[in-house]
Design a protein around this motif. Structure first.
Motif, mmCIF file in Angstrom:
data_model
loop_
_atom_site.group_PDB
_atom_site.id
_atom_site.type_symbol
_atom_site.label_atom_id
_atom_site.label_comp_id
_atom_site.label_asym_id
_atom_site.label_seq_id
_atom_site.Cartn_x
_atom_site.Cartn_y
_atom_site.Cartn_z
ATOM 1 N N GLN A 150 0.834 -1.203 0.000
ATOM 2 C CA GLN A 150 0.000 0.000 0.000
ATOM 3 C C GLN A 150 0.867 1.251 0.000
ATOM 4 O O GLN A 150 0.600 2.208 -0.740
ATOM 5 N N VAL A 151 1.899 1.239 0.828
ATOM 6 C CA VAL A 151 2.787 2.402 0.903
ATOM 7 C C VAL A 151 3.495 2.609 -0.433
ATOM 8 O O VAL A 151 3.576 3.740 -0.946
ATOM 9 N N ALA A 152 4.016 1.526 -1.010
ATOM 10 C CA ALA A 152 4.733 1.658 -2.285
ATOM 11 C C ALA A 152 3.840 2.268 -3.356
ATOM 12 O O ALA A 152 4.245 3.208 -4.056
ATOM 13 N N PHE A 204 -6.769 -1.182 -0.531
ATOM 14 C CA PHE A 204 -6.232 -0.169 -1.446
ATOM 15 C C PHE A 204 -7.123 1.065 -1.470
ATOM 16 O O PHE A 204 -6.646 2.196 -1.327
ATOM 17 N N GLY A 205 -8.411 0.860 -1.673
ATOM 18 C CA GLY A 205 -9.320 1.996 -1.758
ATOM 19 C C GLY A 205 -9.720 2.542 -0.412
ATOM 20 O O GLY A 205 -9.821 3.761 -0.227
ATOM 21 N N ALA A 240 8.465 -8.082 5.924
ATOM 22 C CA ALA A 240 8.575 -7.884 4.488
ATOM 23 C C ALA A 240 9.525 -6.728 4.222
ATOM 24 O O ALA A 240 9.791 -5.910 5.114
ATOM 25 N N VAL A 241 10.013 -6.658 3.005
ATOM 26 C CA VAL A 241 10.855 -5.543 2.582
ATOM 27 C C VAL A 241 10.328 -4.984 1.275
ATOM 28 O O VAL A 241 9.924 -5.735 0.380
ATOM 29 N N LEU A 242 10.302 -3.673 1.180
ATOM 30 C CA LEU A 242 10.036 -2.950 -0.053
ATOM 31 C C LEU A 242 11.370 -2.406 -0.553
ATOM 32 O O LEU A 242 12.077 -1.714 0.199
ATOM 33 N N ALA A 243 11.716 -2.725 -1.790
ATOM 34 C CA ALA A 243 12.990 -2.281 -2.352
ATOM 35 C C ALA A 243 12.748 -1.499 -3.633
ATOM 36 O O ALA A 243 11.833 -1.800 -4.399
ATOM 37 N N TRP A 302 5.901 7.087 5.355
ATOM 38 C CA TRP A 302 4.559 6.519 5.380
ATOM 39 C C TRP A 302 4.489 5.296 6.294
ATOM 40 O O TRP A 302 3.445 5.034 6.908
ATOM 41 N N ARG A 303 5.570 4.566 6.393
ATOM 42 C CA ARG A 303 5.602 3.433 7.324
ATOM 43 C C ARG A 303 5.301 3.905 8.740
ATOM 44 O O ARG A 303 4.549 3.254 9.474
ATOM 45 N N HIS A 304 5.867 5.040 9.105
ATOM 46 C CA HIS A 304 5.596 5.611 10.425
ATOM 47 C C HIS A 304 4.122 5.980 10.560
ATOM 48 O O HIS A 304 3.471 5.678 11.561
ATOM 49 N N ARG A 305 3.582 6.627 9.531
ATOM 50 C CA ARG A 305 2.176 7.048 9.576
ATOM 51 C C ARG A 305 1.213 5.862 9.652
ATOM 52 O O ARG A 305 0.148 5.949 10.253
ATOM 53 N N TYR A 306 1.588 4.755 9.025
ATOM 54 C CA TYR A 306 0.736 3.562 9.032
ATOM 55 C C TYR A 306 0.893 2.730 10.310
ATOM 56 O O TYR A 306 0.224 1.712 10.473
#
Length: 392
Positions: free
Chosen positions: A103-105, A134-135, A242-245, A257-261
């Motif tokens: 979602q963040v990505a 998502f929505g 998980a990792v987002l790269a 955004w990770r902080h906000r979520y």
């Protein structure tokens, strides 16, 4: 079927059916726990003590005399840097879940492209298992490119009748049978998205186990996409995470955004340690698991034919990864009961996952082949099929 689908009821389930399903689930787990022979023994089904024992090997993967992590420092940064290197990306961010990471990505990409529409498969994880996140949460608008049980084609992407800012591809596509495109098909789909000025994001929850099918290293596969998410507990048997790269600028924004979520967790060293152990212990073995899954799949087909089952299917016929589907022409509850009785009575579990209704008179399940499955010969599989069919 999501990772939790086999462990929980589905929306709209009849209460009586759910109670029966709960009872079967407990028996299935007990049969798996007590079995002497299984094709896979996922760590997450173990006891707390067994899961903690995973960290007995952690000293070989990380210096345990280093300070612990606080809000993403230390060992978390080590895992991020190592994963970015494996995937050939500039940077990476660790997330507690893949749902949050993706979602963040995609909301970050939407900000860059100016288009919140995300093109994806109707069977992709966000559409099937995330309650319209998502929505509802991220303001994204999913567009279903196709609902066919295969990967989207280049023509479907190129000719889609609405603009989209990002194309999301799940590799492999689990709910279609852990299927992958050919390398040529994948490159053509990515090129079609680029023609539309869209970015490409890979849902690579099981990307680690896709290298055998593509015949290419994971960094070359990931290199086709602008960003990629990978999981540490599905293929690598970690505790979670998980990792987002992707590009460093994207990852820096993703961390905000990770902080906000709510994903900036105070300490995560046990989960991160388990991920590092998985990278060291399980990642090198995945090609061996994939190769043996093909042996198991062929033996299942031959075993069902020899047992006189009127119709049976292994899908894909030659598995693309170490996971695949099995379809049988019986009521799913009858097949589930036979699978459990087989395990209880023989201490051999051939089908460890739940069976679901695949249509009228059709049952479908998923088969995983991991370290425990390497002990099975083709003849072992055929013998187990004969014992299982006898209980149908």
């Amino acid at each position: 079927m999501s990772d939790t689908a086999e462990e929980s009821g589905r929306p709209g389930d009849d209460p009586g059916e759910k109670q029966g399903g709960d009872e079967r689930r407990l028996r299935r787990r007990a049969a798996l726990r007590d079995a002497e022979r299984v094709l896979a023994r996922p760590g997450f089904l173990g006891t707390i003590g067994q899961r903690l024992a995973l960290l007995d090997e952690a000293r070989e993967s990380y210096d345990l005399d280093e300070p612990s992590d606080i809000y993403g420092g230390g060992i978390v940064e080590t895992l991020e840097e190592r994963t970015a290197g494996l995937l050939g990306k500039e940077a990476a961010a660790f997330f507690p879940t893949g749902t949050m990471a993706q979602q963040v990505a995609l909301r970050c990409w939407a900000g860059r492209t100016g288009n919140p529409a995300v093109a994806l498969h109707a069977l992709a994880h966000p559409e099937m298992h995330e309650r319209n996140a998502f929505g509802t949460v991220s303001g994204l608008r999913p567009l279903r490119v196709t609902s066919e049980p295969r990967m989207p084609t280049a023509d479907e992407v190129r000719d889609f009748d609405e603009p989209f800012g990002a194309l999301m591809l799940e590799l492999p596509l689990r709910d279609a049978g852990f299927v992958l495109p050919t390398w040529e098909e994948l490159t053509e789909v990515v090129a079609a998205a680029r023609e539309r000025d869209a970015v490409v994001h890979f849902d690579g929850a099981r990307l680690w186990e896709s290298t055998t099918h593509f015949g290419r290293p994971v960094d070359e596969i990931a290199g086709l996409a602008d960003s990629v998410y990978v999981s540490f507990y599905k293929s690598l048997d970690g505790y979670g995470g998980a990792v987002l790269a992707g590009p460093r600028t994207l990852v820096d924004e993703a961390k905000a955004w990770r902080h906000r979520y709510g994903g900036a967790i105070f300490q995560q060293f046990p989960t991160v340690l388990s991920a590092l152990v998985g990278l060291d212990r399980e990642l090198p073995r995945l090609p061996e698991y994939v190769a043996h899954a093909r042996v198991v799949a062929a033996a299942l087909r031959e075993g069902f034919a020899a047992a006189g089952v009127p119709w049976a299917r292994v899908h894909p016929e030659v598995p693309h990864t170490n996971e695949f589907q099995v379809w049988l022409p019986y009521d799913h509850e009858a097949v589930a009961e036979a699978a459990i009785r087989h395990g209880e009575e023989t201490k051999t579990v051939l089908f460890a996952n739940e069976w679901h209704r695949g249509g009228p008179g059709l049952a479908v399940t998923e088969v995983f082949v991991r370290a425990a499955g390497l002990e099975w010969t083709a003849e072992d599989v055929k013998a187990a099929v004969t014992e299982f069919v006898a209980r149908l």
